[in-house]
Design an enzyme around this catalytic site. Structure first.
Site, PDB file in Angstrom:
ATOM      1  CE  LYS A 150       5.303  -0.725  -5.948  1.00  0.00           C
ATOM      2  NZ  LYS A 150       4.083  -0.759  -5.114  1.00  0.00           N
ATOM      3  CG  ASP A 194       6.344  -0.724  -2.187  1.00  0.00           C
ATOM      4  OD1 ASP A 194       5.544   0.334  -2.778  1.00  0.00           O
ATOM      5  OD2 ASP A 194       5.855  -1.782  -2.335  1.00  0.00           O
ATOM      6  CD  GLU A 237      -0.619  -6.150  -7.217  1.00  0.00           C
ATOM      7  OE1 GLU A 237       0.173  -5.345  -6.980  1.00  0.00           O
ATOM      8  OE2 GLU A 237      -0.408  -7.297  -6.579  1.00  0.00           O
ATOM      9  CG  ASP A 283       4.233  -3.124   0.294  1.00  0.00           C
ATOM     10  OD1 ASP A 283       4.053  -3.968  -0.666  1.00  0.00           O
ATOM     11  OD2 ASP A 283       3.373  -2.350   0.220  1.00  0.00           O
ATOM     12  CD  GLU A 296      -0.340  -0.942  -2.665  1.00  0.00           C
ATOM     13  OE1 GLU A 296      -1.441  -0.895  -2.036  1.00  0.00           O
ATOM     14  OE2 GLU A 296       0.506  -2.010  -2.458  1.00  0.00           O
TER      15      GLU A 296
END
Ligand code: KIV
Length: 283
Positions: free
Chosen positions: A103, A73, A172, A34, A105
């Site tokens: 993916k 993402d 991350e 993103d 978050e």
């Protein structure tokens, strides 16, 4: 590769042409992050990434790199608001985007959703640690897990991701100690970005790697200066145009001459012959 102890390389990528070169380079995983909101669309936040564009770019990268693992993402609010909508949107990355992995978050609270996705056959990568989609709440982009409590939370999130059915983890911007702890407590391949060297795989935003961003994160060491190369090419083109020295092929008349005084103008040929067929050179 992870189980063989061989580090694998991942880069972000957002278009078919670049994907073709990165596949030739042997990059193992291409992530249509993103971050496209920033480096492609010019927003200053990743939360502005539109879902339809994310899926279209994912498909473009897959077309350019059909033999590479492609990770889509999920943008902000494409999976947080409603589980059914999240399932539908994740599936679109597989069907329309041709992604191999999707993916999100996530933290431990997403475990039920990840379990449902896994049961539906959607391979999920759980992104833990610093999560840019939460920047408004966490006070901006930055590192994570630098206090023992935060570090423990991130490790617990990673463990929950694995237990819920993720096939891959990404962490991350955490200290290497957090990475080590995640690797000790989980068995999944772990991709790191700004998380030390121990991870099974490493990812960077391509534009940071090739020197196209003005203000890259401190952990992103450059491999090239494509920004400057692009600027030089642009400057060279401006100069060539201003000097009427554009170079390249010039077409010649097939017959006749239409310059004033050169004789009778022949009728323009309208029919397409093989010579007039469009070429890859956009002739
Ligand atoms: O969106 C993205 O590019 C990412 C990487 C920074 C890991 O999530």
């Amino acid at each position: 590769m992870a189980s063989a102890g061989e580090p694998f390389a991942c880069l972000t990528c957002y278009d078919a042409t670049t994907a073709r070169w990165l596949q030739r380079a042997g990059v193992h995983v291409l992530l249509i992050g993103d971050t496209a909101a920033e480096v492609i669309l010019g927003f200053d936040r990743t939360i502005d990434m539109p879902l339809d564009i994310a899926i279209a770019l994912t498909a473009a990268v897959k077309r350019g790199a059909p033999d590479t693992c492609i990770m889509g993402d999920m943008p902000f609010m494409s999976y947080q608001a409603d589980e059914a909508q999240a399932m539908h949107n994740a599936a679109r990355f597989l069907t329309e985007g041709r992604a191999d992995v999707v993916k999100i978050e996530a933290d431990a609270s997403f475990a039920p959703l990840i379990g449902r996705m896994a049961r539906a056959g959607i391979p999920i990568c759980g992104h833990v640690g610093s999560r840019p989609q939460r920047a408004a709440l966490s006070g901006g982009y930055g590192s994570a897990g630098r206090t023992p409590a935060e570090a423990q939370q991130i490790v617990d999130d990673a463990v929950a991701m694995e237990q819920a059915g993720c096939v891959l983890l990404l962490v991350e911007a955490v200290p290497p100690e957090v990475t080590d702890r995640i690797m000790a407590r989980t068995t999944l391949p772990l991709i790191g970005i700004g998380a030390g060297t121990a991870c099974h795989g490493q990812v960077l935003v391509l534009q940071d790697l090739v020197g196209m961003t003005d203000d890259p994160p401190r952990f992103a060491a450059r491999s090239a200066n494509l920004g400057q190369a692009l600027q030089s090419a642009g400057e060279d083109w401006v100069r060539r145009v201003s000097q009427r020295a554009i170079g390249g092929h010039t077409y010649t008349m097939k017959q006749g001459d239409i310059r004033p005084g050169a004789g009778v103008e022949p009728p323009l040929v309208q029919t397409r012959t093989p010579d007039h067929a469009p070429t890859r050179a956009r002739g």
